[in-house]
Structures are given as C-alpha cells and as structure tokens.
Design an enzyme around this catalytic site. Structure first.
Site, mmCIF file in Angstrom:
data_model
loop_
_atom_site.group_PDB
_atom_site.id
_atom_site.type_symbol
_atom_site.label_atom_id
_atom_site.label_comp_id
_atom_site.label_asym_id
_atom_site.label_seq_id
_atom_site.Cartn_x
_atom_site.Cartn_y
_atom_site.Cartn_z
ATOM 1 N N TYR A 79 16.422 32.492 42.564
ATOM 2 C CA TYR A 79 16.484 33.882 42.127
ATOM 3 C C TYR A 79 16.398 34.808 43.347
ATOM 4 C CZ TYR A 79 16.172 31.598 37.655
ATOM 5 O OH TYR A 79 16.429 30.772 36.583
ATOM 6 N N ARG A 123 5.376 32.358 43.940
ATOM 7 C CA ARG A 123 5.837 30.982 43.738
ATOM 8 C C ARG A 123 7.024 30.722 44.656
ATOM 9 N NH1 ARG A 123 7.912 27.528 38.410
ATOM 10 N NH2 ARG A 123 6.396 25.860 38.716
#
Length: 357
Positions: free
Chosen positions: A177, A224
């Site tokens: 992403y 993350r």
C-alpha cells in the site's frame, strides 16, 4: 521465561497478555465507510486479546483501496466508530485503528477518481471494485508538492481515531500500500527527494509517522512493515539497509511499537529486532500464506526478543483464541468463502469453544 500470557505495558495501556489480533480486511462497512453494529459485536467478541488492531481504515476517499471498507475522514465515520470502541472497552479490551492508504491499489470505480502513487506504475494483478475484480489501473504520480498532504492524511485520521475512542493507531506501512509503495524500488521511480536513495525512499514513511506522532503522541502510534515483501508487485532492493535506516529514524519518535511481518529471512528480521530499541510486535508467519501462527511460532519469536505476537486468521474462527492457546484447545477452521462476502455469516457466527461433559 516470557510467555504469551504474561502482562505487558504498552505506553499507557496495561495489556493482560501478549496476544495481538492482527489487522484483517473484512469489508463489512456500511455505505459512506461507516462502522456498523455487527462490527462492534465482532471486535467485542475478541476483546480478550491483549491488543486488537482494526481492519485497515482509509484516511481519505482517495486513500480507499477496497469497496466496503470503513473510513476515518468524516464526522459521520467518527460517530459510527464510537459504539465499536465502546463495546471493546466494555468487554475489557484495547483497540488501535489501522490507518491504511491504498495508493495505487485502488480503482476509479471505487473512489471516483484515478488512484495516486509515487510513480505512474500499476500494481500487479486485479484490484477489487464494486463490480468485481478489475486490472489494477495506472496511478497518477503525485507531484512533489502533493506528497506532504498525503503524509498528513494519516495524522488527520489519527486525530479522528482518538475522537472515536480508539486507544491508538497503527500506520499500514506494509503489503504494497502507499507507504510500502514509497519504500519500493520498482513502484517508486521518483527522482525528487521522495525517491532514488534509501534516504529518499524512507522519507514519506518518516513524514507520515512524524505527523501522526505530532497529532496524537508517540505512545498512541505504531507502524506495520513487511520487509522484502512482494505484495501487489512491489520489490525492495537493499532490504537490511532500507529498513535499518527507517528504524533508525523512527527510533527518534518514541513510538508505541513496530509491527513486523515475516516477509524476509529470519536472520534479517532478527537483525531488525536488534536495531529497534522499542516494543516489537511480530507476525511470525507469511500473511495469507499456507501456515497460520500457532503457539510454537509465537514462543519461538518471544524467545528471539519480540514482546508481542500478532495472530491473524486464528482470530477469525476463534473469538476466544487467547483461551484456546492458553489451555491447548483445538482451533476451529475458518471458512475462507466468508472472508469478504459481507453479512454476519462467517463473521459473528463462530462460537467460543463448547465444552462437553
């Protein structure tokens, strides 16, 4: 020896155990990216986790990746999340919102405009749209002057998350992403200050995290990462150098944690553990791979210095996963057909373990 069931202090939170529910997309949000009563029930059922990290939540409309995902960029979305966080807290739990900007992993049919990315390079494969899977489109490359606005979108969503009752936020810097796209050596072909060198490729991640820390504090901010991961076709050169440099910069910000996925060789991950001075959440198996995290994998990484262990698929069919791990009870299998189908089946219909006489 540290066990999964020892308590842990995470910023201002006292975790009763070291089991973390990993973020997992479930596409159950209502129109407008609103959280629902079913989502409140789903997370509340799993509140015995030391920490819950929510599904990915878009920080803006252009940041939405999949249809049916929730947001944190309108007042209505904040209001819809409040019953979710209240339900988790009423059941004794703690919950962070994962803020996820999809970048190029999106589609005009989903967001109403052309997706953006660091460069005009499409993701590999098909993306989800309201009409079903479609080939990933070529994104519009962000102008240099636009990039800080997208970094700041994480911070704005973080403020809204706190308003909605979340205990903190996790920036999704993994799995192909937007943050991951900037870290990449093939999705990011920029020649300005956000590309090229290692220092350039980590700049967007550092700016996004810094803005979030300024907004809600380091103790409420995690990230993350998937070192060396190849999700949606991203590639990364010089993984140890890239992530070593990133962790060095992030260490200045006094974050709640870094959350690593097992997307690189163990030797690389152990070196990153040594390089990170703060709390490490470790996801010990490859996300969406053939293997699920179990007690053995968790204990292995606790022994290697991780403070907390995240479990993904195990939590889907086992809302009482912590108790099952504690007592050695068998884990129920998950019905993969219900991952993204919507509705309560395969969402709220998994029971706690049924003891028989």
């Amino acid at each position: 020896m540290t066990t999964l069931f020892d308590g842990y202090r995470l910023g201002d939170l006292a975790l009763p155990n070291r089991v973390v529910m990993a973020p997992m997309t479930r596409v159950r949000a209502a129109a407008g990216g609103l959280a629902t009563p079913s989502m409140a029930a789903y997370y509340a059922q799993r509140a015995t986790a030391g920490l819950i990290i929510s599904e990915g939540v878009q920080p803006s409309l252009v940041g939405q990746s999949n249809p049916g995902t929730p947001g944190l960029h309108t007042d209505e979305q904040v209001a819809a999340w409040r019953p979710v966080t209240a339900a988790v807290h009423a059941n004794g739990g703690r919950i962070f919102a994962q803020i996820m900007h999809g970048g190029r992993v999106s589609h005009p049919d989903t967001i109403g405009t052309r997706p953006v990315g660091p460069s005009a390079v499409p993701a590999a494969g098909d993306v989800f749209t309201p009409a079903g899977p479609r080939p990933a489109p070529t994104p519009r490359a962000l102008e240099t002057a636009e990039v800080p606005e997208h970094a700041a979108s994480y911070a704005r969503a973080a403020r809204r998350a706190v308003e909605a009752g979340f205990d903190g936020v996790e920036l999704h810097g993994a799995n192909g992403y937007l943050i991951s796209q900037f870290l990449s050596s093939n999705a990011n072909l920029r020649t300005d200050r956000y590309g090229g060198s290692v220092a350039g490729r980590i700049r967007f991640a550092v700016e996004a995290v810094s803005a979030t820390v300024d907004a809600v504090g380091g103790a409420r901010t995690g990230i993350r990462l998937s070192p060396g991961g190849t999700f949606w076709g991203v590639e990364e050169t010089d993984v140890p150098e890239l992530y070593g440099a990133l962790l060095t910069e992030l260490a200045r910000l006094d974050l709640a944690y870094v959350h690593l996925e097992a997307t690189a060789e163990e030797e690389v991950l152990v070196d990153l553990r040594r390089a990170w001075p703060g709390t490490l959440i470790m996801n010990p198996v490859l996300p969406m791979g053939a293997k699920q995290t179990g007690r053995a994998e968790a204990d292995h990484w606790l022994g290697l210095g991780a403070e907390l262990i995240s479990f993904g698929r195990g939590f889907l069919a086992n809302p009482d996963l912590v108790e099952r791990l504690r007592t050695g009870l068998p884990l129920a299998p998950v019905d993969e057909a219900t991952y993204y189908q919507g509705g309560d089946a395969g969402y709220l219909t998994y029971p706690a373990y049924q003891y028989t006489a």
